[in-house]
Design an enzyme around this catalytic site. Structure first.
Site, short mmCIF file in Angstrom:
data_model
loop_
_atom_site.label_atom_id
_atom_site.label_comp_id
_atom_site.label_asym_id
_atom_site.label_seq_id
_atom_site.Cartn_x
_atom_site.Cartn_y
_atom_site.Cartn_z
N ASN A 52 0.83 -1.21 0.00
CA ASN A 52 0.00 0.00 0.00
C ASN A 52 0.86 1.26 0.00
O ASN A 52 1.96 1.29 0.57
CB ASN A 52 -1.02 0.01 1.14
N GLU A 54 0.36 5.26 0.73
CA GLU A 54 -0.54 6.30 1.21
C GLU A 54 -0.09 7.68 0.74
O GLU A 54 1.01 7.84 0.20
CB GLU A 54 -0.63 6.22 2.74
N ALA A 56 -0.61 12.15 1.68
CA ALA A 56 -1.10 13.18 2.60
C ALA A 56 -2.53 13.58 2.25
O ALA A 56 -3.32 13.96 3.12
CB ALA A 56 -0.17 14.39 2.56
N CYS A 63 -4.26 0.72 -2.32
CA CYS A 63 -4.13 -0.55 -1.59
C CYS A 63 -3.05 -1.44 -2.21
O CYS A 63 -2.73 -1.33 -3.40
CB CYS A 63 -5.45 -1.32 -1.62
N GLU A 65 -3.22 -4.65 -2.89
CA GLU A 65 -3.73 -5.58 -3.91
C GLU A 65 -3.84 -4.89 -5.27
O GLU A 65 -3.44 -5.45 -6.30
CB GLU A 65 -5.12 -6.09 -3.51
N CYS A 101 -10.30 -5.03 0.62
CA CYS A 101 -11.43 -4.08 0.66
C CYS A 101 -12.31 -4.26 -0.59
O CYS A 101 -11.94 -4.98 -1.54
CB CYS A 101 -10.92 -2.64 0.75
N1 THU Z 1 -5.36 -1.36 2.58
C1 THU Z 1 -4.84 -2.22 1.66
O1 THU Z 1 -3.69 -2.06 1.22
N2 THU Z 1 -5.63 -3.23 1.22
C2 THU Z 1 -6.91 -3.45 1.62
O2 THU Z 1 -7.58 -4.30 1.05
C3 THU Z 1 -7.45 -2.68 2.75
C4 THU Z 1 -6.69 -1.46 3.13
C5 THU Z 1 -4.53 -0.25 3.04
C6 THU Z 1 -5.01 1.09 2.56
C7 THU Z 1 -4.45 2.01 3.62
O3 THU Z 1 -3.13 2.38 3.23
C8 THU Z 1 -4.38 1.16 4.88
O4 THU Z 1 -4.51 -0.18 4.44
C9 THU Z 1 -5.46 1.46 5.89
O5 THU Z 1 -6.71 1.43 5.32
#
Ligand code: THU
Length: 158
Positions: A52, A54, A56, A63, A65, A101
């Site tokens: 993942n 992220e 700011a 994500c 995946e 998710c």
């Molecule tokens: N996240 C994923 O990488 N995959 C998912 O299926 C669920 C959430 C990440 C996104 C974000 O960077 C962190 O987890 C918190 O939501």
């Protein structure tokens, strides 16, 4: 959907989960502190990982995946057998398995259509003491997909 012990995974599944774990170490998650790693097993045995990323501007975060799926697409790998997902919180190990998710499930559904088979999904908690194996058809029932639009995605198999 079934729970499975680490020792019961095939060597291939274990290798895939290890690759996801390694990718989890490369997560960029300064805001949530939640690091996720994903690894896709292509039909030719190739493993493509993602973590993942992220931002700011929170909503721009990507994500693990979907990052793996985008990387696989960019190198022309579009037929997959399996995807493994694992996560860790900065303060503690995850107790529950890390389930993809909704947005990631939607993209996996598309990938399974291109692949021409149901996609296996291996989900693990941080220390691999809990592992669940499922499929995308099980995780996203009654999905909206290429068939609803009459799109011929099989030609993208490459
Ligand atoms: N996240 C994923 O990488 N995959 C998912 O299926 C669920 C959430 C990440 C996104 C974000 O960077 C962190 O987890 C918190 O939501």
């Amino acid at each position: 959907m079934r729970s499975i012990k680490l020792e019961e995974l095939t060597e291939e599944q274990r290798t895939l989960l290890d690759a996801a774990e390694k990718a989890m170490g490369n997560a960029y998650s300064p805001y949530s502190g939640f690091s996720v790693g994903a690894a896709i097993l292509a039909d030719d045995g190739h493993i493509i990982t993602g973590s993942n990323v992220e931002n700011a501007s929170y909503s721009e975060s990507l994500c693990a995946e979907r990052s793996a799926l985008a990387r696989a697409n960019a190198i022309g790998k579009r037929i997959y057998r399996s995807i493994a997902v694992i996560a860790k919180h900065r303060n503690h190990n995850t107790i529950q398995v890390s389930a993809p998710c909704g947005s990631c499930r939607q993209m996996m559904y598309e990938a399974s259509h291109i692949s021409g088979s149901d996609l296996e999904i291996i989900m693990s908690n941080t220390d691999k003491s809990r592992i669940i194996i499922s499929t995308i058809s099980e995780l996203l029932p009654l999905a909206f997909g290429p068939e609803d639009l009459g799109a011929d995605v099989e030609k993208y198999r490459g």
